[in-house]
Design a protein around this motif. Sequence first.
Motif, PDB file in Angstrom:
ATOM      1  N   ASN A  51       0.823  -1.221   0.000  1.00  0.00           N
ATOM      2  CA  ASN A  51       0.000   0.000   0.000  1.00  0.00           C
ATOM      3  C   ASN A  51       0.855   1.268   0.000  1.00  0.00           C
ATOM      4  OD1 ASN A  51      -2.358  -1.630   0.242  1.00  0.00           O
ATOM      5  ND2 ASN A  51      -1.991  -1.785   2.445  1.00  0.00           N
ATOM      6  N   CYS A  52       1.894   1.250  -0.807  1.00  0.00           N
ATOM      7  CA  CYS A  52       2.852   2.366  -0.806  1.00  0.00           C
ATOM      8  C   CYS A  52       3.036   2.882  -2.238  1.00  0.00           C
ATOM      9  CB  CYS A  52       4.183   1.899  -0.234  1.00  0.00           C
ATOM     10  SG  CYS A  52       5.429   3.168  -0.135  1.00  0.00           S
ATOM     11  N   LEU A  53       2.844   4.181  -2.418  1.00  0.00           N
ATOM     12  CA  LEU A  53       2.993   4.776  -3.739  1.00  0.00           C
ATOM     13  C   LEU A  53       4.455   4.852  -4.167  1.00  0.00           C
ATOM     14  CD1 LEU A  53       0.421   7.709  -3.432  1.00  0.00           C
ATOM     15  CD2 LEU A  53       0.107   5.500  -4.584  1.00  0.00           C
ATOM     16  N   ASP A  54       5.348   5.035  -3.190  1.00  0.00           N
ATOM     17  CA  ASP A  54       6.772   5.171  -3.498  1.00  0.00           C
ATOM     18  C   ASP A  54       7.593   4.335  -2.518  1.00  0.00           C
ATOM     19  OD1 ASP A  54       9.249   5.897  -4.366  1.00  0.00           O
ATOM     20  OD2 ASP A  54       9.065   8.030  -3.903  1.00  0.00           O
ATOM     21  N   PRO A  55       7.632   3.004  -2.711  1.00  0.00           N
ATOM     22  CA  PRO A  55       8.380   2.145  -1.789  1.00  0.00           C
ATOM     23  C   PRO A  55       9.868   2.462  -1.760  1.00  0.00           C
ATOM     24  CG  PRO A  55       7.688   0.909  -3.722  1.00  0.00           C
ATOM     25  CD  PRO A  55       6.988   2.224  -3.777  1.00  0.00           C
ATOM     26  N   TYR A  56      10.413   2.940  -2.881  1.00  0.00           N
ATOM     27  CA  TYR A  56      11.838   3.289  -2.906  1.00  0.00           C
ATOM     28  C   TYR A  56      12.138   4.365  -1.867  1.00  0.00           C
ATOM     29  CZ  TYR A  56      16.243   5.373  -4.343  1.00  0.00           C
ATOM     30  OH  TYR A  56      17.525   5.875  -4.344  1.00  0.00           O
ATOM     31  N   LYS A  57      11.297   5.379  -1.782  1.00  0.00           N
ATOM     32  CA  LYS A  57      11.521   6.478  -0.841  1.00  0.00           C
ATOM     33  C   LYS A  57      11.513   5.975   0.595  1.00  0.00           C
ATOM     34  CE  LYS A  57       9.671  10.958   0.636  1.00  0.00           C
ATOM     35  NZ  LYS A  57       8.611  11.981   0.417  1.00  0.00           N
ATOM     36  N   ARG A  58      10.561   5.076   0.898  1.00  0.00           N
ATOM     37  CA  ARG A  58      10.477   4.563   2.262  1.00  0.00           C
ATOM     38  C   ARG A  58      11.694   3.708   2.608  1.00  0.00           C
ATOM     39  NH1 ARG A  58       5.447   0.876   3.908  1.00  0.00           N
ATOM     40  NH2 ARG A  58       4.282   2.764   3.403  1.00  0.00           N
ATOM     41  N   VAL A  59      12.052   2.807   1.692  1.00  0.00           N
ATOM     42  CA  VAL A  59      13.202   1.926   1.939  1.00  0.00           C
ATOM     43  C   VAL A  59      14.491   2.736   2.018  1.00  0.00           C
ATOM     44  CG1 VAL A  59      14.568   0.024   1.024  1.00  0.00           C
ATOM     45  CG2 VAL A  59      12.074  -0.056   0.862  1.00  0.00           C
TER      46      VAL A  59
END
Length: 302
Positions: A252-260
């Motif tokens: 449920n994440c639009l930008d998983p790269y940013k979170r990781v």
Amino acid sequence: MAEDGVVTLYNNTAITDTKKNPVSIKVGLTQMLRGGAILEVSNTNQAKIAEEAGACCLVITEPNRQGISRMPDPALIKQIKRAVSIPIMSRSRIGHFVEAQILERVGVDYIDENEVLAIADEFNFINKHNFRCPFVCGCRNLGEALRRVREGAAMIRTQGDLSGTGNIVETVKNVRSVMGEIRILNNMDEDEVFAFSKKIAAPYDLVAQTKQMGRLPVVHFAAGGIVTPADAALMMQLGCDGVFVGSEVFDNCLDPYKRVRGIVEAVRHYNDPHVLVENSCGLEGEMAGLNVTEERMEQFGE
């Protein structure tokens, strides 16, 4: 302590004959992961995102398997190995040494004997000295950690929440338990170490080495509920060498790269508030799927 055959991070001493079981080499291989974030992935797309974001290693898991949870499909492991260039870790069930044999043959870099999966043997863990591949094992206290090291674990993972809710309370509790017991041990008189090792049911030589080093004798990571840069930095400031991050960070994440990427940077710069602020901005909207419900909070309060 060297003549007692204790595993240590800082020399070539090993629990057993290094010609048969090179424990010191396996411990050295896990040291390469210190100061990093290990990401759980279930497909090549997630694996590529994690690698690009700076993950030091990947844990391959089966996507949403129903029923008994087991090791991942070897075909999935091979597929992800071809797609990335960073080390690969995979899980086996506790006590299931044949799963570990398969994973070693497939070519994983590390094996995680993990309590998240179904337990294959309720009384015995895998004899990790029989494998050339480094093993990771979980713990909730110092005694459990040192028992796993005696069995051949080259890395300890202090485990918290297993349900993937994003709640870090159990992880904090268990990490503080391990670190607190180490602080108690450090302040003990030498004569008290025998009784302490008996109390926590851990091998005396490893307890004595832990006292001498002021830390666990192998690399120590935290796992469970770590989904934000602040969570990762908290674990590092509590004294861990790195963190495991569950696959829920991709959900449920639009930008998983940013979170990781934010989590990876927080692990690397856990004492720099400017970096933590920068990597924590803009994540709130992406955390909705990881909020703990009121019913779940009531369960923790019981």
